[in-house]
Enzyme design. Structure first.
Site, PDB file in Angstrom:
ATOM      1  N   GLU A 178       0.838  -1.209   0.000  1.00 38.77           N
ATOM      2  CA  GLU A 178       0.000   0.000   0.000  1.00 38.77           C
ATOM      3  C   GLU A 178       0.871   1.255   0.000  1.00 38.77           C
ATOM      4  OE1 GLU A 178      -3.062  -0.165  -0.545  1.00 38.77           O
ATOM      5  OE2 GLU A 178      -3.816  -2.060   0.235  1.00 38.77           O
ATOM      6  N   ARG A 182       0.420   3.712  -3.206  1.00 38.27           N
ATOM      7  CA  ARG A 182      -0.255   4.991  -2.910  1.00 38.27           C
ATOM      8  C   ARG A 182       0.747   6.136  -2.746  1.00 38.27           C
ATOM      9  NH1 ARG A 182      -5.810   3.622   0.150  1.00 38.27           N
ATOM     10  NH2 ARG A 182      -5.816   1.402  -0.213  1.00 38.27           N
ATOM     11  N   ASP A 309      -4.807  -9.638  -8.367  1.00 37.68           N
ATOM     12  CA  ASP A 309      -5.169  -8.680  -9.420  1.00 37.68           C
ATOM     13  C   ASP A 309      -4.025  -7.905 -10.082  1.00 37.68           C
ATOM     14  OD1 ASP A 309      -4.864  -7.408  -6.977  1.00 37.68           O
ATOM     15  OD2 ASP A 309      -6.824  -6.466  -6.934  1.00 37.68           O
ATOM     16  N   GLU A 479     -12.444   0.301 -10.060  1.00 35.10           N
ATOM     17  CA  GLU A 479     -12.117  -0.586 -11.190  1.00 35.10           C
ATOM     18  C   GLU A 479     -13.086  -0.480 -12.369  1.00 35.10           C
ATOM     19  OE1 GLU A 479     -12.271  -1.561  -7.995  1.00 35.10           O
ATOM     20  OE2 GLU A 479     -10.135  -1.817  -7.549  1.00 35.10           O
TER      21      GLU A 479
HETATM   22  C1  DMJ Z   1      -6.747   0.270  -4.993  1.00 36.15           C
HETATM   23  O1  DMJ Z   1      -6.078   0.645  -3.840  1.00 36.15           O
HETATM   24  C2  DMJ Z   1      -5.784  -0.294  -5.975  1.00 36.15           C
HETATM   25  O2  DMJ Z   1      -6.354  -0.193  -7.233  1.00 36.15           O
HETATM   26  C3  DMJ Z   1      -5.402  -1.720  -5.689  1.00 36.15           C
HETATM   27  O3  DMJ Z   1      -4.611  -2.294  -6.696  1.00 36.15           O
HETATM   28  C4  DMJ Z   1      -6.594  -2.614  -5.462  1.00 36.15           C
HETATM   29  N1  DMJ Z   1      -7.793  -1.913  -5.307  1.00 36.15           N
HETATM   30  C5  DMJ Z   1      -7.855  -0.683  -4.601  1.00 36.15           C
HETATM   31  C6  DMJ Z   1      -9.194  -0.012  -4.772  1.00 36.15           C
HETATM   32  O4  DMJ Z   1     -10.232  -0.878  -4.985  1.00 36.15           O
END
Ligand code: DMJ
Length: 587
Positions: A178, A182, A309, A479
């Site tokens: 994260e 971020r 993902d 998404e």
């Molecule tokens: C986001 O923080 C990022 O896109 C992450 O890869 C997975 N999904 C969250 C938001 O849904």
């Protein structure tokens, strides 16, 4: 004898004495002196701004020379200028302006009630520090400010970030994944857009402090790291590493390696990729949990949703970001996408909606997670940017992209609130998409519309829908609108914009609360019940994608900018010859 005439010098002296002896003249003189002084010395402290007469130069920041090796400034152009203003006479620009106004309002509420903290709680006007307490809502959305042309908000944030201390208390750990997507992604993107070198300096500072996370035999990063002590923790997964968390740091660290010339950045994240390329995985599908010691998979849970993902996303994106030089990443992407299309795409029994699901220990779950909706945009991006795809492959990837994007949108359109549930469960009886496609092809493509791409009407009941909401919360996630944005850019079909506009209106109606936007606890009931949270990705991603979807100008062309998994655009770059050699990249 007195001279008949004063000399020239005496004349001028007496003139000056007479003139400056007057009070008005003294003030005029002072004013002229000030203007000339500012003109001469001002540039040391101020520079001309885009929409302000001048703005402060950032002179008091740590020197950059210890990190810059000469390949940054000048040779790696940043955007450097703010995007053109929106046109008041265009319908879509007017819609973009509404998104921008909503962003500004929500961000101001955050500043009002949660300044200095990570996220606002928009119902209680409280705050929380869930990502190290380093102001994640601000840093995560600085590039949104730039893209929306919000100069003042951006400049204020730069001033704050220049002083931000990236520390946490002893015994506390910054979550590596994260923090990278971020904060590090946010800083790098804000730097790439604005050219403010202090942001690069702060990114380098943070990137360096997080490096101890890679201290495992496989090189897979651990869950958490203390940026001051370098202590690490394997975290809540009990010693297992999540695929997405291990493989979603390559874009950020490779770009940082390129900007700073620090080989350790590249080598740390490429070691992870080596383990991934060497792992023998069925059909190119990656397990969700991995052993950080041996670098091998620990389960047979195959999904493109939670825990996995963005690992797939970064295969294509690290190839595109580095100017299409890292062919191993592209080859793995193509192999994995084949596996996903052949094994995980289904169409529902009645409405024939195309969805991507998961295979867990040999069993197909028929769940569709909101998180998995990014896949539609990824497929469209790949189809658009990989000329090596055959016509047939490209066609298939685009069909899959459009079918999945449509289903994700329908999971919003079906609900009373117009917002999408976090997870839906499709009823059994669905068919593997590739089988349906083969039948359709062998029958000579009846109706010309491939299976999974037909349009349906919104439905009220679970039976009519072919699915039920197994987690009915809408978490303000991006998404679906992310994929709508990429589908609009790659197809030019305005229907994708229209669908995004419906979603934005539903957000305004059902997620906007007194002090920001709040997630909706059950998307299928109105009036909505909201939860007290506004995650930073809402400002960083959801708002940004909606703005980019509506704005007419090509602000972030997809062949020049690659968005990381937190929607932070990074510019496509080319490795220098010495880097190709040093990092053993053979293009
Ligand atoms: C986001 O923080 C990022 O896109 C992450 O890869 C997975 N999904 C969250 C938001 O849904």
């Amino acid at each position: 004898m007195l001279p008949l005439h004063n000399t020239r010098e005496e004349e001028s002296k007496s003139f000056a004495r007479r003139w400056f002896g007057r009070p008005l003249a003294r003030w005029v003189g002072l004013g002229v002196g000030l203007v000339v002084g500012l003109w001469l010395l001002g540039p040391m402290f101020f520079e001309w701004g885009e929409d302000l007469p001048f703005r402060p130069r950032f002179t008091s920041h740590p020197p950059l020379q210890d990190i810059l090796v000469g390949n940054v400034i000048g040779t790696h152009p940043t955007m450097g200028h703010m995007p053109p203003p929106l046109s008041p006479s265009s319908l879509w620009d007017q819609r973009a302006a509404q998104v921008r106004d909503s962003y500004v309002w929500a961000y101001k509420e955050y500043l009002k009630y949660a300044s200095g903290h990570d996220e606002i709680l928009p119902l209680s006007k409280q705050f929380k520090d869930n990502f190290n307490g380093w102001r994640v809502s601000m840093i995560d959305s600085m590039d949104t400010m730039w893209i929306m042309g919000l100069r003042k908000e951006f400049d204020d944030a730069v001033q704050v970030v220049s002083q931000q201390d990236f520390s946490v208390a002893t015994g506390i750990y910054a979550p590596f994944f994260e923090t990278v997507i971020r904060y590090l992604g946010g800083l790098l993107s804000a730097y790439a857009l604005s050219g403010e070198t202090i942001l690069l300096s702060r990114a380098d500072d943070l990137g360096k402090r997080l490096l101890p996370a890679f201290s495992t035999p496989s090189g897979f990063p651990k869950f958490g790291v203390n940026p001051d002590t370098g202590d690490t923790t394997l975290g809540w997964t009990g010693g297992q590493v999540l695929f997405a968390e291990a493989t979603s740091c390559q874009m950020e660290y490779k770009y940082l390696a390129h900007l700073t010339g620090r080989a350790e950045y590249f080598n740390s994240v490429e070691k992870v990729m080596d383990s991934i390329y060497n792992a023998s995985v069925p059909d190119g599908l990656f397990a969700s949990r991995w052993d950080p010691t041996t670098g091998s998979p620990l389960d047979t849970h195959f999904t493109v949703g939670a825990e996995v993902d963005s690992g797939y996303e970064y295969l294509l994106k690290q190839y595109l970001l580095s100017g299409k030089t890292e062919h191993r990443a592209r080859d793995q992407y193509l192999k994995s996408i084949d596996g996903i299309i052949n094994k995980l795409l289904y169409i529902s029994p009645t409405r024939k909606l195309l969805y991507v699901t998961e295979s867990s220990y040999g069993r197909i779950s028929h769940r569709l997670e909101h998180l998995a909706c990014f896949l539609s945009g990824l497929l469209a991006l790949g189809a658009q940017t990989l000329p090596e795809l055959t016509h047939k492959q490209k066609e298939k990837h685009m069909w899959a992209a459009e079918g999945l994007g449509y289903t994700c949108y329908m999971t919003y359109a079906d609900q009373a609130s117009g917002l999408g549930p976090d997870v839906v469960q499709f009823s059994t009886g669905g068919q593997l998409w590739v089988d349906a496609l083969e039948e359709w092809e062998s029958e000579g493509r009846p109706g010309k519309i491939p299976p999974g791409l037909g349009e349906v009407v919104p439905a009220q009941s679970s039976e009519q829908r072919d699915y039920w909401d197994s987690s009915s919360v809408y978490l303000l996630r991006p998404e679906t609108v992310e994929s709508l944005f990429i589908l609009w850019k790659t197809t030019g079909d305005v229907k994708w914009r229209e669908r995004g506009w419906e979603i934005f209106q539903s957000l305004e109606k059902n997620a906007r609360v007194e002090h920001g936007y709040a997630s909706v606890s059950n998307v299928d009931t109105t009036p909505p019940v909201n939860n007290d949270d506004m995650p930073s990705y809402f400002l960083a991603e959801t708002m940004k994608y909606l703005y980019l979807l509506f704005a007419d100008a090509e602000i972030i062309p997809l062949d020049r900018w690659i968005l990381n998994t937190e929607a932070h655009p990074l510019p496509v770059f080319k490795w220098a010859d010495w880097e190709l050699k040093a990092y053993n990249i053979s293009p």
